[in-house]
Design a protein around this motif. Structure first.
Motif, PDB file in Angstrom:
ATOM      1  N   THR A  14      17.819 -42.570 -45.352  1.00 54.87           N
ATOM      2  CA  THR A  14      18.436 -42.803 -44.053  1.00 54.87           C
ATOM      3  C   THR A  14      18.165 -44.231 -43.585  1.00 54.87           C
ATOM      4  O   THR A  14      17.024 -44.686 -43.598  1.00 54.87           O
ATOM      5  N   ARG A  16      17.798 -46.905 -40.630  1.00 57.40           N
ATOM      6  CA  ARG A  16      17.427 -46.825 -39.218  1.00 57.40           C
ATOM      7  C   ARG A  16      17.420 -48.207 -38.584  1.00 57.40           C
ATOM      8  O   ARG A  16      16.795 -49.126 -39.106  1.00 57.40           O
ATOM      9  N   TYR A  18      15.870 -49.754 -35.670  1.00 55.20           N
ATOM     10  CA  TYR A  18      14.853 -49.503 -34.657  1.00 55.20           C
ATOM     11  C   TYR A  18      15.154 -50.236 -33.349  1.00 55.20           C
ATOM     12  O   TYR A  18      15.006 -49.674 -32.266  1.00 55.20           O
ATOM     13  N   ARG A  21      17.911 -48.803 -30.963  1.00 51.59           N
ATOM     14  CA  ARG A  21      17.593 -47.598 -30.195  1.00 51.59           C
ATOM     15  C   ARG A  21      16.850 -47.915 -28.895  1.00 51.59           C
ATOM     16  O   ARG A  21      16.834 -47.097 -27.980  1.00 51.59           O
ATOM     17  N   ARG A  46      24.130 -41.031 -32.341  1.00 53.07           N
ATOM     18  CA  ARG A  46      22.926 -41.337 -33.122  1.00 53.07           C
ATOM     19  C   ARG A  46      21.793 -41.802 -32.217  1.00 53.07           C
ATOM     20  O   ARG A  46      20.620 -41.596 -32.533  1.00 53.07           O
ATOM     21  N   TRP A 188      11.781 -45.529 -32.650  1.00 49.36           N
ATOM     22  CA  TRP A 188      12.733 -44.590 -33.235  1.00 49.36           C
ATOM     23  C   TRP A 188      12.629 -43.193 -32.647  1.00 49.36           C
ATOM     24  O   TRP A 188      13.638 -42.539 -32.415  1.00 49.36           O
TER      25      TRP A 188
END
Length: 220
Positions: A14, A16, A18, A21, A46, A188
């Motif tokens: 996956t 991500r 960071y 977010r 998401r 996250w």
């Protein structure tokens, strides 16, 4: 107690972002939505959680590895504490149709959207109080669930895993080994209540007399 790598087989697949977010939205407001573990968490943006948690077969390699490691055979019983939408239990049944599976899930939305193949075997509840008798399962697993509990519920959950298992036990939780991984984890995560180093997790295992296997995932 041994360190086993199962979730590591899929964790790094996956991607991500960071920083996104914490920069794109008010992280606190998003987390308030996520901790409801409702549609927004599982199948919304998401930024609110999984961003659409769909079955894609990736958990099959985890199921295969666990079956081999724990010597699972037809007729044995497996419990997944925090079963989500039942993807791993489905894959267990795909490999061993006569395996008896059970799941415990806190999210009613996840239960309602669990795969039909295993939905009848899922119960609603909390990991701190498992509704099964002592020594009932040959293997009890919990993946990416227990770090969402406060410490007093965590200790009860660990004791409950011990109580209902007559054989194998395995759990996977999030952890950090350095300041970068700690920051990435904080950026996250949306639902965590426990932020631990491996040593702190192992202290909790000892405190609760948890003797099963474990794995840590890191946000590098």
């Amino acid at each position: 107690m041994s360190y086993k790598e199962f979730v590591s087989l899929v964790h790094k697949s996956t991607t991500r972002n960071y920083i996104e977010r914490v920069n794109e939205v008010d992280k606190a407001e998003v987390a308030e939505v996520a901790i409801q573990f409702d549609k927004d968490y599982w199948d919304g943006s998401r930024l609110h959680g999984y961003g659409g948690y769909k079955y894609d077969g990736r958990w099959r390699k985890v199921a295969d590895a666990m079956i081999q490691a724990y010597g699972l055979k037809p007729g044995m019983r497996v419990l997944d504490v925090g079963s989500g939408k039942g993807f791993l239990l489905h894959d267990f049944k795909e490999v061993l149709p006569e395996l008896e599976v059970a799941g415990l899930e806190f999210s009613k939305y996840a239960i309602d959207h669990t795969m039909e193949s295993v939905q009848p075997f899922i119960q609603h509840g909390t990991a701190a109080r498992l509704p099964w008798p002592d020594d009932h399962f040959d293997l009890v697993i919990s993946i990416n669930t227990l770090h969402n509990l406060y410490n007093y519920d965590l200790w009860d959950a660990l004791r409950e895993m011990e109580r209902v298992s007559k054989g194998g036990k395995y759990l996977c939780v999030e952890a950090y080994r350095n300041e970068r991984e700690k920051m990435n984890l904080m950026y996250w995560q949306l639902t965590c209540r426990i932020f631990h180093t491996p040593a702190e997790w192992e202290a909790d295992f000892k405190l609760a007399a948890y003797t099963g296997d474990h794995e840590f995932i890191y946000f590098e």
